[in-house]
Design a protein around this motif. Sequence first.
Motif, PDB file in Angstrom:
ATOM      1  N   LYS A   1       0.825  -1.213   0.000  1.00  0.00           N
ATOM      2  CA  LYS A   1       0.000   0.000   0.000  1.00  0.00           C
ATOM      3  C   LYS A   1       0.861   1.265   0.000  1.00  0.00           C
ATOM      4  O   LYS A   1       0.349   2.358  -0.247  1.00  0.00           O
ATOM      5  CB  LYS A   1      -0.951  -0.004   1.198  1.00  0.00           C
ATOM      6  CG  LYS A   1      -0.311   0.200   2.549  1.00  0.00           C
ATOM      7  CD  LYS A   1      -1.389   0.201   3.636  1.00  0.00           C
ATOM      8  CE  LYS A   1      -0.824   0.494   5.014  1.00  0.00           C
ATOM      9  NZ  LYS A   1      -1.876   0.498   6.051  1.00  0.00           N
TER      10      LYS A   1
ATOM     11  N   ASN B   1      -4.057  -1.470  -3.440  1.00  0.00           N
ATOM     12  CA  ASN B   1      -5.455  -1.807  -3.707  1.00  0.00           C
ATOM     13  C   ASN B   1      -5.578  -3.136  -4.449  1.00  0.00           C
ATOM     14  O   ASN B   1      -6.493  -3.923  -4.184  1.00  0.00           O
ATOM     15  CB  ASN B   1      -6.111  -0.694  -4.528  1.00  0.00           C
ATOM     16  CG  ASN B   1      -5.985   0.658  -3.852  1.00  0.00           C
ATOM     17  OD1 ASN B   1      -4.952   1.315  -3.955  1.00  0.00           O
ATOM     18  ND2 ASN B   1      -7.021   1.071  -3.157  1.00  0.00           N
TER      19      ASN B   1
ATOM     20  N   PHE C   1      -4.865  -5.939  -1.959  1.00  0.00           N
ATOM     21  CA  PHE C   1      -5.977  -6.106  -1.027  1.00  0.00           C
ATOM     22  C   PHE C   1      -7.143  -6.824  -1.700  1.00  0.00           C
ATOM     23  O   PHE C   1      -7.753  -7.718  -1.113  1.00  0.00           O
ATOM     24  CB  PHE C   1      -6.449  -4.742  -0.506  1.00  0.00           C
ATOM     25  CG  PHE C   1      -7.473  -4.853   0.582  1.00  0.00           C
ATOM     26  CD1 PHE C   1      -7.098  -4.918   1.911  1.00  0.00           C
ATOM     27  CD2 PHE C   1      -8.838  -4.896   0.283  1.00  0.00           C
ATOM     28  CE1 PHE C   1      -8.041  -5.032   2.916  1.00  0.00           C
ATOM     29  CE2 PHE C   1      -9.791  -5.009   1.283  1.00  0.00           C
ATOM     30  CZ  PHE C   1      -9.392  -5.072   2.606  1.00  0.00           C
TER      31      PHE C   1
ATOM     32  N   ASN D   1     -13.605  -4.808  -3.327  1.00  0.00           N
ATOM     33  CA  ASN D   1     -12.675  -4.630  -2.220  1.00  0.00           C
ATOM     34  C   ASN D   1     -11.510  -3.708  -2.563  1.00  0.00           C
ATOM     35  O   ASN D   1     -11.000  -3.002  -1.683  1.00  0.00           O
ATOM     36  CB  ASN D   1     -12.179  -5.993  -1.742  1.00  0.00           C
ATOM     37  CG  ASN D   1     -13.212  -6.714  -0.914  1.00  0.00           C
ATOM     38  OD1 ASN D   1     -13.374  -6.444   0.268  1.00  0.00           O
ATOM     39  ND2 ASN D   1     -13.958  -7.627  -1.549  1.00  0.00           N
TER      40      ASN D   1
ATOM     41  N   THR E   1     -11.010  -0.392  -0.208  1.00  0.00           N
ATOM     42  CA  THR E   1      -9.776  -0.033   0.503  1.00  0.00           C
ATOM     43  C   THR E   1      -9.209   1.300   0.012  1.00  0.00           C
ATOM     44  O   THR E   1      -8.541   2.013   0.762  1.00  0.00           O
ATOM     45  CB  THR E   1      -8.731  -1.159   0.367  1.00  0.00           C
ATOM     46  OG1 THR E   1      -7.702  -0.944   1.316  1.00  0.00           O
ATOM     47  CG2 THR E   1      -8.112  -1.219  -1.016  1.00  0.00           C
TER      48      THR E   1
ATOM     49  N   THR F   1     -10.688   3.868   2.200  1.00  0.00           N
ATOM     50  CA  THR F   1     -10.192   3.863   3.584  1.00  0.00           C
ATOM     51  C   THR F   1      -8.909   4.689   3.735  1.00  0.00           C
ATOM     52  O   THR F   1      -8.585   5.121   4.844  1.00  0.00           O
ATOM     53  CB  THR F   1      -9.912   2.427   4.079  1.00  0.00           C
ATOM     54  OG1 THR F   1      -8.852   1.840   3.314  1.00  0.00           O
ATOM     55  CG2 THR F   1     -11.161   1.559   3.981  1.00  0.00           C
TER      56      THR F   1
END
Length: 327
Positions: A138, A145, A148, A186, A190, A193
């Motif tokens: 990350k 991404n 993840f 997902n 992320t 986030t």
Amino acid sequence: MFGFIKAYIKSMRLYYSFVTGIAGWIGVAYYEFIAHFPPERTIEVAPTPAKKIVILILLFLSWGINQIINDFLGLREDRINAPDRPMVTGELNPKWALIVSGILLLFSGLITWFYLEPYAVVFLVLGVLLNVIYEYAKGYGILGNIVFGLMITMATLYGAFAAGPTASTFLYAHRLSALILVFCLNAVMTFYTYFKDYRGDKAAGKNTVIVAWGLGKSRIMALVSAFIPVAAFGILRWTDFLSIPMNNVFMTLGFFTVILLLKTGFLYFRYPSGERTYDSLKTNFRACVCGQATIIALFNQHLAIVLFIVSFFSVGLLFTLHRNRKA
């Protein structure tokens, strides 16, 4: 001991558990779909209720167990982004937390090998490895991404392969569409986030995609990213890669998922920083988890409705109980 357990559970951030839980249940629902339809079935046998309960527990706990590892690897930026997290404050001893997580992962592997299906251990191990890789990936923009998204697809594969014996033709090309959609949901989730950690990540030298692009470009991408799962579905459908018949439940739940995705994109466009950025996580998690529940409608319509509703309200409730944005 009680204090350690409390701090460990707090660090698990259980509102996230629905991400791996529902993603994995896609695999179980798919397996049961194959097992109940003779034209599709080879050696698949529907799992017993007891096995499904065990799989569900392992799937829901997997996020929290891995989160402990993630917190340990991310201590540097967490000292800035989340100074109240138990591992940062010293409330949770890192050494013993890792030992407990290692033991729980070992037990999960043994249960999978001896009680469920040995092949599923491969995806359990890959999920843990990708979690470790993610903490470093990350810091390299969009690579985080991608890693993840791949990590959560391991939960889907685990659910499918843990449910029972499988043939070599178990994963046909068009059925890989579910994995692609899980990956997109997902990877986008992320991305959002990272907004809450922008200043801390930048100060810690963690070059996440938000740090690399800056808040100006990133807030525009927040709007664009909301359409990525929808675009992925459209391409899969248009190319006939996703050839499983649609149904009214899938389309209805999909409609509500799109609303959640668009709301998430708008919230991060409107509030790319500040207190509201953290509060927007609730909508972000709901969009991801409810999107995954929608995929289940391709294989089990009634289950999809139940999981969609339960996930929507449970994520909201658990997130409300975890109000400290610095923890």
